[in-house]
Design an enzyme around this catalytic site. Structure first.
Site, PDB file in Angstrom:
ATOM      1  N   CYS A  60       0.817  -1.210   0.000  1.00  0.00           N
ATOM      2  CA  CYS A  60       0.000   0.000   0.000  1.00  0.00           C
ATOM      3  C   CYS A  60       0.851   1.260   0.000  1.00  0.00           C
ATOM      4  O   CYS A  60       1.896   1.334   0.655  1.00  0.00           O
ATOM      5  CB  CYS A  60      -0.921   0.011   1.225  1.00  0.00           C
ATOM      6  SG  CYS A  60      -2.221  -1.228   1.149  1.00  0.00           S
ATOM      7  N   ARG A 106       7.655   3.559   4.852  1.00  0.00           N
ATOM      8  CA  ARG A 106       7.564   2.313   5.622  1.00  0.00           C
ATOM      9  C   ARG A 106       8.964   1.709   5.649  1.00  0.00           C
ATOM     10  O   ARG A 106       9.294   0.812   4.888  1.00  0.00           O
ATOM     11  CB  ARG A 106       6.550   1.359   4.981  1.00  0.00           C
ATOM     12  CG  ARG A 106       5.183   1.966   4.834  1.00  0.00           C
ATOM     13  CD  ARG A 106       4.213   1.059   4.116  1.00  0.00           C
ATOM     14  NE  ARG A 106       3.710   0.001   4.971  1.00  0.00           N
ATOM     15  CZ  ARG A 106       2.861  -0.937   4.560  1.00  0.00           C
ATOM     16  NH1 ARG A 106       2.448  -0.957   3.310  1.00  0.00           N
ATOM     17  NH2 ARG A 106       2.432  -1.872   5.392  1.00  0.00           N
ATOM     18  N   PRO A 107       9.843   2.229   6.496  1.00  0.00           N
ATOM     19  CA  PRO A 107      11.249   1.822   6.476  1.00  0.00           C
ATOM     20  C   PRO A 107      11.433   0.359   6.847  1.00  0.00           C
ATOM     21  O   PRO A 107      10.622  -0.237   7.552  1.00  0.00           O
ATOM     22  CB  PRO A 107      11.894   2.747   7.518  1.00  0.00           C
ATOM     23  CG  PRO A 107      10.774   3.146   8.423  1.00  0.00           C
ATOM     24  CD  PRO A 107       9.554   3.211   7.556  1.00  0.00           C
ATOM     25  N   ASP A 110      14.526  -0.577   8.101  1.00  0.00           N
ATOM     26  CA  ASP A 110      15.773  -0.579   8.862  1.00  0.00           C
ATOM     27  C   ASP A 110      15.732  -1.523  10.059  1.00  0.00           C
ATOM     28  O   ASP A 110      16.746  -2.153  10.392  1.00  0.00           O
ATOM     29  CB  ASP A 110      16.132   0.843   9.319  1.00  0.00           C
ATOM     30  CG  ASP A 110      15.034   1.496  10.148  1.00  0.00           C
ATOM     31  OD1 ASP A 110      13.868   1.441   9.726  1.00  0.00           O
ATOM     32  OD2 ASP A 110      15.341   2.058  11.211  1.00  0.00           O
ATOM     33  N   LEU A 111      14.567  -1.662  10.710  1.00  0.00           N
ATOM     34  CA  LEU A 111      14.498  -2.548  11.871  1.00  0.00           C
ATOM     35  C   LEU A 111      14.637  -4.009  11.460  1.00  0.00           C
ATOM     36  O   LEU A 111      15.208  -4.814  12.199  1.00  0.00           O
ATOM     37  CB  LEU A 111      13.192  -2.324  12.632  1.00  0.00           C
ATOM     38  CG  LEU A 111      13.018  -0.941  13.268  1.00  0.00           C
ATOM     39  CD1 LEU A 111      11.667  -0.831  13.956  1.00  0.00           C
ATOM     40  CD2 LEU A 111      14.140  -0.655  14.268  1.00  0.00           C
ATOM     41  N   ASP A 156      -4.805   0.192  10.638  1.00  0.00           N
ATOM     42  CA  ASP A 156      -5.546  -0.299   9.474  1.00  0.00           C
ATOM     43  C   ASP A 156      -7.026   0.064   9.514  1.00  0.00           C
ATOM     44  O   ASP A 156      -7.696   0.044   8.480  1.00  0.00           O
ATOM     45  CB  ASP A 156      -5.403  -1.817   9.349  1.00  0.00           C
ATOM     46  CG  ASP A 156      -4.093  -2.235   8.702  1.00  0.00           C
ATOM     47  OD1 ASP A 156      -3.358  -1.342   8.223  1.00  0.00           O
ATOM     48  OD2 ASP A 156      -3.794  -3.443   8.672  1.00  0.00           O
TER      49      ASP A 156
END
Length: 425
Positions: free
Chosen positions: A115, A120-121, A123-124, A305
């Site tokens: 979407c 919406r990284p 990195d984690l 959501d």
């Protein structure tokens, strides 16, 4: 392109059973790549994202068939490069990072799609897998990973309780040597269900559903038969639709635990809700809702959501409502479409200030992502007159047979192609 024609203003009534949880299914399908033996899944939702994950598994060498349930039979894994498999089209494909690093020790994966809801990284995800011994790099829009010596258990602290990162580390930890600890882990439905699936496969996991999860890795993981539980987001969608149309719907087949943040806010807005046996929710006919304040948070907070759908409901609430989005920084794309229907909404950064109007008016609108599209469907159901929702292919990524389910609830809807919509609308 698919289009939903809605003649709104009809109170919904009836009963609907929640489909299998979309996000649980995606995580479990990725985790199935760990298994040496047959996996048989039931209550799998018949949606676009699931079909994409099935296609990815087939490209890896698995035999995937769908009958009364979904069967995944391992073969010789012949591929670790997923750049030509459609994996880039959905966010859930990112979970193959942990699965293939654990199973094969290498992976090439396109940057994930899904979407369009802002940054919406990942990195984690990369940080956690790196702590487990993986070498990861971004090359030409692809994630290239290797773990030639295998993955090793590690202590991973997440700066934010990311659902995807928690899942990826859990999947990787299942085949890692030693114990993996995830602190500040996500507690959402799909995380709990992924853990239950891995435990059914013989993986030892402690702390599931809490902020600290411990996974004891195994050398090999067998197969399992597993039932996916009902989708709390889909159930919440129908509950909100009932409230928005001043109707009455019973939704069953869902663990109400994951619906409680929504149910609390519906009740705060003056909507009467009845919970039965912990697996069934009934929204009763209620008057015009009252304005409320919502702030999205990781579970057990209010789910991001369902934020767009609540905005559709509150667009006709009495008084003022304030919705603040803290999980994603671009989740206000539906506002401009609600304006077309007469909604009075001001956006300041990630906060929407909604002044309720008496009613929305049907209009042509465009869905630009899954949940925004569902919100426009809810708005169209409650609006006076005809609405035409373009871009329903986004919605069908997450909702199975939504038009048929709505018809069974007395909604007047028709799903057509965009060419057909020209003549009907």
């Amino acid at each position: 392109m698919s289009v939903l024609i809605i003649d709104g203003g009809i109170p919904l009534k009836g009963k609907v059973t929640a489909q299998g949880c979309k996000n649980s299914a995606l995580a479990i399908l990725a985790a199935a790549a760990l298994c040496e033996d047959r996996v048989y899944l039931t209550n799998v939702p018949d949606i676009g994202d699931v079909k994409t994950m099935m296609s990815i598994l087939r490209s890896l060498g698995y035999k995937v068939t769908w009958g009364s349930g979904l069967t995944i039979k391992p073969g010789v894994i012949k591929n670790y490069d997923l750049t030509h498999t459609g994996a880039g089209s959905i966010r859930g494909s990112l979970l193959f990072l942990g699965a293939l690093l654990g199973r094969l020790g290498k992976v090439v994966l396109p940057m994930p799609g899904g979407c369009n809801i802002g940054t919406r990284p990942i990195d984690l995800h990369l940080k956690g897998l790196s702590l487990m011994g993986a070498s990861l790099d971004i090359q030409g829009g692809n994630i290239v990973g290797e773990a030639p010596s295998g993955l090793k258990g590690a202590y991973v602290y997440l700066d934010f309780p990311s659902v995807g990162a928690t899942e990826n580390i859990m999947i990787a930890g299942a085949l890692a040597s030693g114990e993996t600890t995830i602190e500040n882990a996500a507690q959402d439905q799909q995380v709990v269900e992924l853990g239950k699936f891995l435990m059914a496969c013989g993986v030892k996991i402690h702390g599931l559903g809490t902020k600290v999860i411990r996974i004891k890795g195994k050398k090999e993981i067998g197969g399992v038969t597993f039932r996916i539980s009902g989708d709390s987001i889909e159930a919440g969608t129908y509950a909100i639709a009932a409230a928005a149309t001043r109707g009455s719907i019973t939704v069953d087949g869902v663990d109400v635990t994951f619906l409680r943040p929504l149910l609390f806010k519906l009740q705060e807005a003056g909507i009467e809700v009845v919970v039965t046996n912990g697996h069934e929710v009934t929204v009763l006919p209620s008057p015009r809702p009252k304005g409320i304040t919502i702030k999205t948070m990781p579970f057990p907070g209010f789910p991001t959501d369902l934020q767009p759908l609540m905005m559709s409901l509150l667009a006709t609430a009495e008084g003022r409502s304030v919705i603040t989005e803290t999980v994603y920084d671009g989740r206000m794309g539906h506002v401009s479409e609600l304006w077309k229907m007469g909604a009075n909404i001001e956006v300041e950064g990630n906060t929407a200030i909604i002044t309720g109007v008496e009613k929305l008016t049907g209009a042509p609108v465009v869905a630009n992502n899954l949940r925004a599209g569902a919100a426009l469907v809810v708005a169209g159901l409650s609006a006076e007159g005809r609405s035409v929702v373009y871009g329903m292919e986004h919605v069908m990524r997450g909702y199975s047979n939504i038009h048929q389910k709505l018809r069974a609830l007395d909604a007047k809807v028709e799903l057509v192609s965009d060419e057909e919509a020209v003549n009907i609308a």
